[in-house]
Design a protein around this motif. Structure first.
Motif, PDB file in Angstrom:
ATOM      1  N   MET A   1       0.847  -1.170   0.000  1.00 23.05           N
ATOM      2  CA  MET A   1       0.000   0.000   0.000  1.00 23.05           C
ATOM      3  C   MET A   1       0.896   1.237   0.000  1.00 23.05           C
ATOM      4  SD  MET A   1      -3.177   0.904   2.561  1.00 23.05           S
ATOM      5  CE  MET A   1      -3.729  -0.771   2.590  1.00 23.05           C
ATOM      6  N   ALA A   2       0.814   2.039  -1.007  1.00 21.11           N
ATOM      7  CA  ALA A   2       1.703   3.192  -1.149  1.00 21.11           C
ATOM      8  C   ALA A   2       1.233   4.407  -0.355  1.00 21.11           C
ATOM      9  CB  ALA A   2       1.819   3.570  -2.617  1.00 21.11           C
ATOM     10  N   ASN A   3      -0.025   4.715  -0.409  1.00 15.34           N
ATOM     11  CA  ASN A   3      -0.538   5.919   0.253  1.00 15.34           C
ATOM     12  C   ASN A   3      -1.667   5.556   1.201  1.00 15.34           C
ATOM     13  OD1 ASN A   3       1.045   7.824  -1.308  1.00 15.34           O
ATOM     14  ND2 ASN A   3      -0.250   7.206  -3.015  1.00 15.34           N
ATOM     15  N   VAL A   4      -1.650   6.175   2.366  1.00 11.17           N
ATOM     16  CA  VAL A   4      -2.700   5.952   3.353  1.00 11.17           C
ATOM     17  C   VAL A   4      -3.241   7.299   3.783  1.00 11.17           C
ATOM     18  CG1 VAL A   4      -3.238   5.071   5.643  1.00 11.17           C
ATOM     19  CG2 VAL A   4      -1.639   3.829   4.189  1.00 11.17           C
ATOM     20  N   ILE A   5      -4.546   7.455   3.698  1.00 12.59           N
ATOM     21  CA  ILE A   5      -5.220   8.652   4.196  1.00 12.59           C
ATOM     22  C   ILE A   5      -6.261   8.180   5.190  1.00 12.59           C
ATOM     23  CG2 ILE A   5      -6.696  10.604   3.623  1.00 12.59           C
ATOM     24  CD1 ILE A   5      -5.448  10.565   0.833  1.00 12.59           C
ATOM     25  N   LEU A   6      -6.178   8.670   6.401  1.00 12.02           N
ATOM     26  CA  LEU A   6      -7.134   8.329   7.437  1.00 12.02           C
ATOM     27  C   LEU A   6      -8.142   9.462   7.544  1.00 12.02           C
ATOM     28  CD1 LEU A   6      -8.093   6.592   9.840  1.00 12.02           C
ATOM     29  CD2 LEU A   6      -6.511   7.904  11.257  1.00 12.02           C
ATOM     30  N   ILE A   7      -9.391   9.157   7.272  1.00 12.54           N
ATOM     31  CA  ILE A   7     -10.460  10.148   7.389  1.00 12.54           C
ATOM     32  C   ILE A   7     -11.287   9.780   8.608  1.00 12.54           C
ATOM     33  CG2 ILE A   7     -12.528  11.113   6.322  1.00 12.54           C
ATOM     34  CD1 ILE A   7     -11.295  10.404   3.600  1.00 12.54           C
ATOM     35  N   THR A   8     -11.368  10.682   9.554  1.00 14.48           N
ATOM     36  CA  THR A   8     -12.206  10.442  10.724  1.00 14.48           C
ATOM     37  C   THR A   8     -13.292  11.505  10.775  1.00 14.48           C
ATOM     38  OG1 THR A   8     -10.830  11.774  12.196  1.00 14.48           O
ATOM     39  CG2 THR A   8     -10.296   9.442  12.017  1.00 14.48           C
ATOM     40  N   ILE A   9     -14.485  11.065  11.073  1.00 16.34           N
ATOM     41  CA  ILE A   9     -15.633  11.962  11.192  1.00 16.34           C
ATOM     42  C   ILE A   9     -16.313  11.624  12.506  1.00 16.34           C
ATOM     43  CG2 ILE A   9     -17.825  12.678  10.193  1.00 16.34           C
ATOM     44  CD1 ILE A   9     -16.750  11.700   7.479  1.00 16.34           C
ATOM     45  N   ASP A  10     -16.533  12.630  13.317  1.00  7.48           N
ATOM     46  CA  ASP A  10     -17.166  12.415  14.609  1.00  7.48           C
ATOM     47  C   ASP A  10     -18.681  12.502  14.467  1.00  7.48           C
ATOM     48  OD1 ASP A  10     -17.500  12.049  17.301  1.00  7.48           O
ATOM     49  OD2 ASP A  10     -17.041  14.109  17.841  1.00  7.48           O
ATOM     50  N   ALA A  11     -19.356  11.515  14.965  1.00  5.60           N
ATOM     51  CA  ALA A  11     -20.813  11.509  15.106  1.00  5.60           C
ATOM     52  C   ALA A  11     -21.568  11.579  13.778  1.00  5.60           C
ATOM     53  CB  ALA A  11     -21.255  12.632  16.032  1.00  5.60           C
ATOM     54  N   ILE A  12     -21.355  10.593  12.954  1.00  7.77           N
ATOM     55  CA  ILE A  12     -22.179  10.460  11.740  1.00  7.77           C
ATOM     56  C   ILE A  12     -22.519   8.985  11.582  1.00  7.77           C
ATOM     57  CG2 ILE A  12     -20.262  10.175  10.128  1.00  7.77           C
ATOM     58  CD1 ILE A  12     -21.939  11.925   8.171  1.00  7.77           C
ATOM     59  N   ARG A  13     -23.704   8.733  11.130  1.00 11.52           N
ATOM     60  CA  ARG A  13     -24.141   7.356  10.937  1.00 11.52           C
ATOM     61  C   ARG A  13     -23.732   6.870   9.554  1.00 11.52           C
ATOM     62  NH1 ARG A  13     -30.175   8.423  12.199  1.00 11.52           N
ATOM     63  NH2 ARG A  13     -30.233   7.438  10.157  1.00 11.52           N
ATOM     64  N   ARG A  14     -23.398   5.602   9.463  1.00 12.46           N
ATOM     65  CA  ARG A  14     -22.927   5.074   8.181  1.00 12.46           C
ATOM     66  C   ARG A  14     -24.023   5.048   7.134  1.00 12.46           C
ATOM     67  NH1 ARG A  14     -21.783  -1.219   7.691  1.00 12.46           N
ATOM     68  NH2 ARG A  14     -23.907  -1.782   7.246  1.00 12.46           N
ATOM     69  N   ASP A  15     -25.288   5.028   7.532  1.00 12.60           N
ATOM     70  CA  ASP A  15     -26.357   4.991   6.538  1.00 12.60           C
ATOM     71  C   ASP A  15     -26.575   6.338   5.843  1.00 12.60           C
ATOM     72  OD1 ASP A  15     -27.540   6.281   8.680  1.00 12.60           O
ATOM     73  OD2 ASP A  15     -29.327   5.039   8.718  1.00 12.60           O
ATOM     74  N   MET A  16     -25.757   7.334   6.155  1.00 10.57           N
ATOM     75  CA  MET A  16     -25.795   8.618   5.455  1.00 10.57           C
ATOM     76  C   MET A  16     -24.955   8.592   4.172  1.00 10.57           C
ATOM     77  SD  MET A  16     -27.696  10.874   7.032  1.00 10.57           S
ATOM     78  CE  MET A  16     -28.884   9.565   7.142  1.00 10.57           C
ATOM     79  N   PHE A  17     -24.109   7.589   4.020  1.00 11.69           N
ATOM     80  CA  PHE A  17     -23.198   7.495   2.889  1.00 11.69           C
ATOM     81  C   PHE A  17     -23.773   6.612   1.781  1.00 11.69           C
ATOM     82  CE2 PHE A  17     -20.411   8.233   6.557  1.00 11.69           C
ATOM     83  CZ  PHE A  17     -19.775   9.382   6.134  1.00 11.69           C
TER      84      PHE A  17
END
Length: 73
Positions: free
Chosen positions: A1-17
């Motif tokens: 794996m060459a690139n890693v981006i960690l995206i964190t979002i506080d307080a959102i439900r997965r069914d919004m995506f």
């Protein structure tokens, strides 16, 4: 794996995506990333709130390993 981006979002439900099945196109940018990313469907937090969860997220440890959770920076 060459690139890693960690995206964190506080307080959102997965069914919004859209990548988790929402048809309303509420998250087009994050949904566009999911086609070329790892998409976790069964994840659990290692802490009961955001500040306590980050030690586990970043170092695979339990939040109480670092003493009282209020001392985390």
């Amino acid at each position: 794996m060459a690139n890693v981006i960690l995206i964190t979002i506080d307080a959102i439900r997965r069914d919004m995506f859209g990548s988790y099945g929402n048809p309303l196109n509420l998250s087009p940018f994050i949904d566009s990333l999911s086609g070329q990313s790892l998409l976790f469907t069964k994840a659990q937090s290692s802490g009961p709130y955001t500040q306590a969860a980050f030690p586990g997220l970043l170092s695979s440890s339990h939040y109480l390993d670092y003493g009282k959770p209020g001392r985390l920076s």
